[in-house]
Design a protein around this motif. Structure first.
Motif, short mmCIF file in Angstrom:
data_model
loop_
_atom_site.label_atom_id
_atom_site.label_comp_id
_atom_site.label_asym_id
_atom_site.label_seq_id
_atom_site.Cartn_x
_atom_site.Cartn_y
_atom_site.Cartn_z
N MET B 1 0.64 -0.87 0.60
CA MET B 1 0.44 -0.24 -0.37
C MET B 1 0.92 0.90 0.22
O MET B 1 2.03 1.32 0.90
CB MET B 1 -0.47 -0.27 1.57
N LYS B 2 0.66 2.08 -1.15
CA LYS B 2 1.10 3.59 -1.16
C LYS B 2 0.32 4.57 0.81
O LYS B 2 -0.11 4.32 0.51
CB LYS B 2 1.02 4.07 -2.03
N ILE B 6 -4.25 11.81 3.42
CA ILE B 6 -5.95 12.03 3.74
C ILE B 6 -6.10 14.04 2.74
O ILE B 6 -7.36 14.34 2.62
CB ILE B 6 -6.34 12.25 4.96
N VAL B 7 -5.02 14.58 3.51
CA VAL B 7 -4.92 15.64 2.43
C VAL B 7 -4.23 15.74 1.51
O VAL B 7 -2.77 15.76 1.90
CB VAL B 7 -4.81 17.11 3.74
N ILE B 22 -2.79 21.27 7.27
CA ILE B 22 -1.36 19.68 7.74
C ILE B 22 -1.84 18.97 6.90
O ILE B 22 -3.15 18.55 6.25
CB ILE B 22 -2.07 19.73 9.41
N LEU B 23 -0.38 18.01 6.76
CA LEU B 23 -1.27 16.98 6.40
C LEU B 23 -1.27 15.70 7.00
O LEU B 23 -0.35 15.48 7.88
CB LEU B 23 -0.06 16.86 4.94
N ILE B 24 -2.29 14.87 7.15
CA ILE B 24 -2.35 13.87 7.86
C ILE B 24 -1.68 12.56 6.62
O ILE B 24 -2.40 12.80 5.48
CB ILE B 24 -2.89 13.28 8.04
N ARG B 25 -0.93 11.75 6.93
CA ARG B 25 -0.35 10.57 5.87
C ARG B 25 -0.18 9.51 6.48
O ARG B 25 0.37 8.55 8.03
CB ARG B 25 0.94 11.12 5.16
N ARG B 26 -0.86 8.85 5.85
CA ARG B 26 -0.65 7.17 6.57
C ARG B 26 0.98 6.86 6.38
O ARG B 26 1.53 7.29 5.45
CB ARG B 26 -1.52 5.92 5.77
N LEU B 27 1.60 5.58 7.00
CA LEU B 27 2.82 6.01 7.78
C LEU B 27 2.87 4.45 6.70
O LEU B 27 2.24 3.07 6.71
CB LEU B 27 3.38 4.85 9.01
N LYS B 29 4.58 1.11 5.29
CA LYS B 29 5.28 -0.30 6.12
C LYS B 29 6.85 -0.01 6.78
O LYS B 29 6.40 -0.77 7.70
CB LYS B 29 4.92 -1.49 5.30
N GLU B 31 7.93 2.01 8.22
CA GLU B 31 7.59 2.71 9.05
C GLU B 31 7.38 2.49 10.15
O GLU B 31 7.20 2.98 11.13
CB GLU B 31 7.30 4.63 8.78
N THR B 32 7.04 1.03 9.95
CA THR B 32 5.99 0.82 11.00
C THR B 32 6.94 -0.72 11.43
O THR B 32 7.69 -1.55 10.90
CB THR B 32 4.26 0.43 11.14
N THR B 33 6.08 -1.25 12.75
CA THR B 33 7.27 -3.10 13.39
C THR B 33 5.40 -3.41 13.87
O THR B 33 5.05 -3.05 13.77
CB THR B 33 7.73 -2.07 14.30
#
Lengths: 353, 43
Positions: B1-2, B6-7, B22-27, B29, B31-33
């Motif tokens: 998933m890219k 959202i904004v 402001i920008l909300i960006r899903r992290l 993969k 960047e997550t654990t």
């Protein structure tokens, strides 16, 4: 939203001078907020459930004069990381049901990134739903149990067979006392012990044609196909694909080849099972292994992933488009079982050519 | 998933109005654990 509150599972933290992370560490949920002048962090601090939206905006205006603080607040409210601390408790669920499903509600609140009137909306959708579980083997037992435990309002279980001793290594709705008993009868009794608040029905029946399957699923919201027989005439999965497409009903099918579990989630308007089969065949994949070896874990994962697919289709949470196959490979933890092929224009079931 | 913006508009140094967004960006993969796991800290 009356009194915005950052969801407890989504607590933000500063990840840099001008960035905030929110939503934990889980891929698919976690986000990073760019916060060039600190307003987003300040807004999140104010969103503790004690103030209404207008009060939050006014506090921010005093602190950040001339800035578009309303835009910041509304962006955060639409992000899915914030809930309404004053959300009503739905009358349809009594105190006992709210206690029974309290962990469900917390779970849905956590993973649902669409702003809702209240956190019980997915639970109410489950309660209004009817699911047919076809096949009460290793996959079907786990799927039916999970759907009953989750609170699906009506579950109809179908299987022609009786419980045998060799079933007990994986078919978790049955015990030794059930050997020789019809699987459906034993399964219904156990499921009713687990959840007496829902409607659990069943029939001892072998499905012998696509027409019979069409009749079986009429009026249901989702078919959980947990049988792999009969394999003649294209097989029961092909019947399921066609009967579901004709009726406009989504379906989830699951199973295992020894240690490899795979579950498909399909719905009208998305690539169908026969697109998946045809695409796989063109790529040289053999798709039909039928050796009997199975252990509780592979059967359990299969059934639970079927239930997960059903719950996703019924609630819309998480928002994952249907038309994919996923699973796990128990002999290779690094093997990602995931396939999403495009729709085939020449597909006889869902093609639009 | 890219990453899912959202904004969609990034703050733009050349436009004062957009600069405030402001920008909300899903992290992504990476960047997550998947760890740590708990059992929910509940009964």
């Amino acid at each position: 939203m009356r009194r915005p509150r950052v969801k407890p599972e989504h607590q933000p933290y500063r990840s840099g001078e001008r960035t905030v992370r929110i939503g934990g560490e889980i891929y698919g949920l976690a986000s990073e907020i760019s916060d060039p002048y600190g307003c987003a962090w300040a807004a999140l601090e104010l969103m503790d459930g004690s103030r209404d939206r207008q009060t939050v905006v006014e506090c921010l205006r005093r602190r950040f004069p001339g800035r578009d603080v309303e835009g910041v607040v509304d962006t955060l409210l639409a992000s899915g990381h914030v809930e309404d601390a004053d959300a009503p408790v739905p009358e349809q669920l009594d105190a006992r049901q709210r206690a029974r499903y309290s962990r469900n509600a917390d779970y849905f609140r956590w993973i649902d990134l669409r702003p809702r009137e209240h956190q019980w909306e997915p639970q109410l959708r489950l309660r209004r739903s009817r699911v047919v579980v076809l096949g009460m083997g290793g996959t079907g037992c786990h799927a039916a149990w999970a759907l009953a435990a989750a609170g699906v309002g009506a579950i109809h279980c179908v299987d022609p067979d009786e419980v045998e001793l060799s079933n007990l290594n994986r078919q978790m709705l049955f015990g030794e006392a059930d050997i020789g008993r019809a699987k459906v009868e034993a399964a219904l009794a156990r499921m009713r012990e687990i959840n007496s608040d829902i409607e659990i029905t069943g029939e001892i029946r072998r499905i012998g044609s696509q027409e019979e399957l069409s009749e079986l699923i009429a009026g249901c919201d989702v078919l959980a196909l947990c049988a792999d027989e009969p394999r003649v005439q294209g097989g029961i999965r092909r019947w399921a694909n066609r009967a579901s497409a004709a009726a406009g009903i989504p379906w989830v099918g699951g199973g295992y080849a020894g240690p490899q579990v795979s579950v498909g989630v399909f719905a009208p308007g998305y690539p169908c099972f026969e697109c998946f089969l045809a695409e796989g065949k063109e790529r040289g994949h053999v798709t039909d292994f039928a050796w009997p070896g199975v252990i509780a874990t592979s059967a359990g994962i299969s059934g639970l992933l079927v239930a997960q697919g059903v719950i996703t289709l019924l609630t819309g949470v998480p928002e994952v488009p249907p038309g994919y196959v996923h699973g796990v490979n128990l002999v290779a933890p690094d093997d990602r079982v995931y396939v999403r092929y495009p729709s085939r224009g020449d597909c006889v079931v869902c093609g639009r050519d | 998933m890219k990453s899912d913006d959202i904004v969609p508009d990034l703050p733009d140094e050349g436009e004062s109005e957009k600069k405030e967004q402001i920008l909300i960006r899903r992290l992504d993969k990476i960047e997550t654990t998947g760890w740590p796991a708990s059992n929910g800290n509940s009964n």
